[in-house]
Design an enzyme around this catalytic site. Sequence first.
Site, PDB file in Angstrom:
ATOM      1  N   ARG A 178      -1.398   0.868  -4.578  1.00 44.25           N
ATOM      2  CA  ARG A 178      -0.598  -0.174  -5.261  1.00 44.25           C
ATOM      3  C   ARG A 178       0.493   0.445  -6.142  1.00 44.25           C
ATOM      4  NH1 ARG A 178      -3.281  -2.478  -2.010  1.00 44.25           N
ATOM      5  NH2 ARG A 178      -4.889  -4.033  -2.408  1.00 44.25           N
ATOM      6  N   TYR A 207     -13.082  -3.671   7.551  1.00 46.51           N
ATOM      7  CA  TYR A 207     -13.337  -4.556   6.419  1.00 46.51           C
ATOM      8  C   TYR A 207     -13.937  -5.887   6.859  1.00 46.51           C
ATOM      9  CZ  TYR A 207     -10.686  -2.198   2.671  1.00 46.51           C
ATOM     10  OH  TYR A 207     -10.241  -1.345   1.705  1.00 46.51           O
ATOM     11  N   SER A 209      -4.509 -10.946  -6.515  1.00 47.03           N
ATOM     12  CA  SER A 209      -5.393 -10.163  -7.390  1.00 47.03           C
ATOM     13  C   SER A 209      -4.706  -9.967  -8.730  1.00 47.03           C
ATOM     14  CB  SER A 209      -5.663  -8.790  -6.786  1.00 47.03           C
ATOM     15  OG  SER A 209      -6.231  -8.935  -5.517  1.00 47.03           O
ATOM     16  N   GLU A 230      -2.781  -5.833 -12.207  1.00 48.85           N
ATOM     17  CA  GLU A 230      -1.912  -5.438 -11.092  1.00 48.85           C
ATOM     18  C   GLU A 230      -0.606  -6.238 -11.183  1.00 48.85           C
ATOM     19  OE1 GLU A 230      -3.760  -5.140  -7.118  1.00 48.85           O
ATOM     20  OE2 GLU A 230      -2.241  -6.566  -6.489  1.00 48.85           O
TER      21      GLU A 230
HETATM   22  P1  NAP Z   1     -13.474  -7.732  -0.603  1.00 44.42           P
HETATM   23  O1  NAP Z   1     -13.631  -7.641   0.866  1.00 44.42           O
HETATM   24  O2  NAP Z   1     -14.259  -8.740  -1.376  1.00 44.42           O
HETATM   25  O3  NAP Z   1     -13.737  -6.301  -1.244  1.00 44.42           O
HETATM   26  C1  NAP Z   1     -13.556  -6.064  -2.641  1.00 44.42           C
HETATM   27  C2  NAP Z   1     -12.807  -4.750  -2.826  1.00 44.42           C
HETATM   28  O4  NAP Z   1     -13.580  -3.691  -2.307  1.00 44.42           O
HETATM   29  C3  NAP Z   1     -11.512  -4.788  -2.060  1.00 44.42           C
HETATM   30  O5  NAP Z   1     -10.477  -5.067  -2.932  1.00 44.42           O
HETATM   31  C4  NAP Z   1     -11.420  -3.459  -1.370  1.00 44.42           C
HETATM   32  O6  NAP Z   1     -10.522  -2.567  -1.988  1.00 44.42           O
HETATM   33  C5  NAP Z   1     -12.803  -2.850  -1.493  1.00 44.42           C
HETATM   34  N1  NAP Z   1     -13.372  -2.745  -0.126  1.00 44.42           N
HETATM   35  C6  NAP Z   1     -13.989  -3.705   0.581  1.00 44.42           C
HETATM   36  N2  NAP Z   1     -14.372  -3.238   1.787  1.00 44.42           N
HETATM   37  C7  NAP Z   1     -13.953  -1.965   1.839  1.00 44.42           C
HETATM   38  C8  NAP Z   1     -14.030  -0.939   2.827  1.00 44.42           C
HETATM   39  N3  NAP Z   1     -14.618  -1.180   4.020  1.00 44.42           N
HETATM   40  N4  NAP Z   1     -13.467   0.268   2.557  1.00 44.42           N
HETATM   41  C9  NAP Z   1     -12.857   0.486   1.363  1.00 44.42           C
HETATM   42  N5  NAP Z   1     -12.759  -0.426   0.379  1.00 44.42           N
HETATM   43  C10 NAP Z   1     -13.298  -1.639   0.617  1.00 44.42           C
HETATM   44  O7  NAP Z   1     -11.916  -7.910  -0.958  1.00 44.42           O
HETATM   45  P2  NAP Z   1     -11.024  -9.202  -1.038  1.00 44.42           P
HETATM   46  O8  NAP Z   1     -10.722  -9.471  -2.454  1.00 44.42           O
HETATM   47  O9  NAP Z   1     -11.557 -10.306  -0.167  1.00 44.42           O
HETATM   48  O10 NAP Z   1      -9.690  -8.660  -0.375  1.00 44.42           O
HETATM   49  C11 NAP Z   1      -9.635  -8.227   0.975  1.00 44.42           C
HETATM   50  C12 NAP Z   1      -8.458  -7.284   1.131  1.00 44.42           C
HETATM   51  O11 NAP Z   1      -7.225  -7.944   0.814  1.00 44.42           O
HETATM   52  C13 NAP Z   1      -8.529  -6.077   0.229  1.00 44.42           C
HETATM   53  O12 NAP Z   1      -8.026  -4.980   0.925  1.00 44.42           O
HETATM   54  C14 NAP Z   1      -7.662  -6.461  -0.949  1.00 44.42           C
HETATM   55  O13 NAP Z   1      -7.087  -5.336  -1.597  1.00 44.42           O
HETATM   56  C15 NAP Z   1      -6.592  -7.303  -0.277  1.00 44.42           C
HETATM   57  N6  NAP Z   1      -6.073  -8.300  -1.210  1.00 44.42           N
HETATM   58  C16 NAP Z   1      -5.095  -7.937  -2.080  1.00 44.42           C
HETATM   59  C17 NAP Z   1      -4.601  -8.874  -2.963  1.00 44.42           C
HETATM   60  C18 NAP Z   1      -3.522  -8.522  -3.948  1.00 44.42           C
HETATM   61  O14 NAP Z   1      -2.979  -9.405  -4.586  1.00 44.42           O
HETATM   62  N7  NAP Z   1      -3.213  -7.258  -4.112  1.00 44.42           N
HETATM   63  C19 NAP Z   1      -5.115 -10.175  -2.980  1.00 44.42           C
HETATM   64  C20 NAP Z   1      -6.113 -10.483  -2.101  1.00 44.42           C
HETATM   65  C21 NAP Z   1      -6.590  -9.542  -1.226  1.00 44.42           C
HETATM   66  P3  NAP Z   1      -8.971  -2.440  -1.559  1.00 44.42           P
HETATM   67  O15 NAP Z   1      -8.259  -3.377  -2.450  1.00 44.42           O
HETATM   68  O16 NAP Z   1      -8.676  -1.021  -1.908  1.00 44.42           O
HETATM   69  O17 NAP Z   1      -8.783  -2.723  -0.121  1.00 44.42           O
END
Ligand code: NAP
Length: 345
Positions: free
Chosen positions: A162, A193, A232, A328
């Site tokens: 990020r 994922y 996020s 963020e």
């Molecule tokens: P999630 O699947 O509930 O997982 C929570 C966090 O754990 C994620 O943010 C992700 O980090 C990490 N994670 C989960 N599985 C992983 C794996 N297999 N390997 C490495 N790290 C893992 O997450 P979520 O909130 O539903 O989001 C899903 C994805 O969308 C994530 O990649 C998240 O970053 C992205 N997202 C980003 C935003 C934003 O505004 N930046 C908003 C919504 C979702 P990472 O963030 O490093 O991937």
Amino acid sequence: MSSQHNSLQSWNTFGLDAHAANLDVATSAESLLQSWQQSLLHNQPVLLLGEGSNILFLEDFSGRVIINRIKGIQIEEDQHHWQLHIGAGENWHNLVQVLLEKGIPGLENLAMIPGCVGSAPIQNIGAYGVELKDVCAYVDVLDLNTGEVERLTAAACQFGYRDSIFKHQYQLGYAIVAVGLVLNKQWRPVMTYGDLRALDPQTVTPQQIFDAVCAMRSSKLPDPAIAGNAGSFFKNPVVTAEAAEAIRTAYPTLPAYPQADGRVKLAAGWLIEQCELKGVSVGGAAVHQQQALVLINKEKATGSDIVALAHEVRQRVGTKFNVWLEPEVRFIGAQGEKDAVGVIA
Ligand code: NAP
């Protein structure tokens, strides 16, 4: 360039009712430069915006907001790759869809990320195992002081988690005008994922990944048209292996992801959830019921409501886990960006 009504409500996905002294929509590098020169003439601060999907207005902005709407999707190809040159003001999700319809995969894991193409490199957007840096060839930046466009290679962009050079040396006095992407014709699905792991690697198609990502996002993330939000709100904290182990001893279900540098990434949403903060509200702001990492504008929230809620979340998580969350989302005050941690600490 066109001057518009100065309410910023429809230019930030939190839907906060802030105002700017001036508001211009730039559809070319030239008009963007003209707006910038106007701001110099009037000695005003400037805020460059795509779709305002990662910002929080703390108050009215006393300067000139310039909305980047430079369009254009150019596609070239050679034997092994598609090379894309995309105007910074294109909508990101629309690009993902257009490419998929043309049979060009590679961005499907990044479906439904709000915002513009030009904003994508700034925080190196990432989701479901793919980051912009994996597909970025270059970023074209307009040096607002010289009027020259400089092409930065992906390596020069210094992409991190990020993070990129556009949050540091290239933060002020530069505008991203185009992004170059390179997509491999030999498609390799990324299915590490969530629900993607259940897909069959032998038969999976880009469309199936796109659909699964859209379904996961829709089920957890609030639609900004219904409840204003900026995705996020906090970064996932990266802590030492010892710190992660200490938390795991007390909370054996702690989700933790080891990083290449030996440290461990924790899921901020999980930490917030453990503090029983889902649904908690301050004024018109609330922690989203389905995804604790997202703060929402539930009902006519002000920037102060969201700051107060973010403070509460940071204190509760910090007190319970000794992990101090950092936003963020970028905080914008009357004169420009403020140190978000300092504001909520
Ligand atoms: P999630 O699947 O509930 O997982 C929570 C966090 O754990 C994620 O943010 C992700 O980090 C990490 N994670 C989960 N599985 C992983 C794996 N297999 N390997 C490495 N790290 C893992 O997450 P979520 O909130 O539903 O989001 C899903 C994805 O969308 C994530 O990649 C998240 O970053 C992205 N997202 C980003 C935003 C934003 O505004 N930046 C908003 C919504 C979702 P990472 O963030 O490093 O991937």
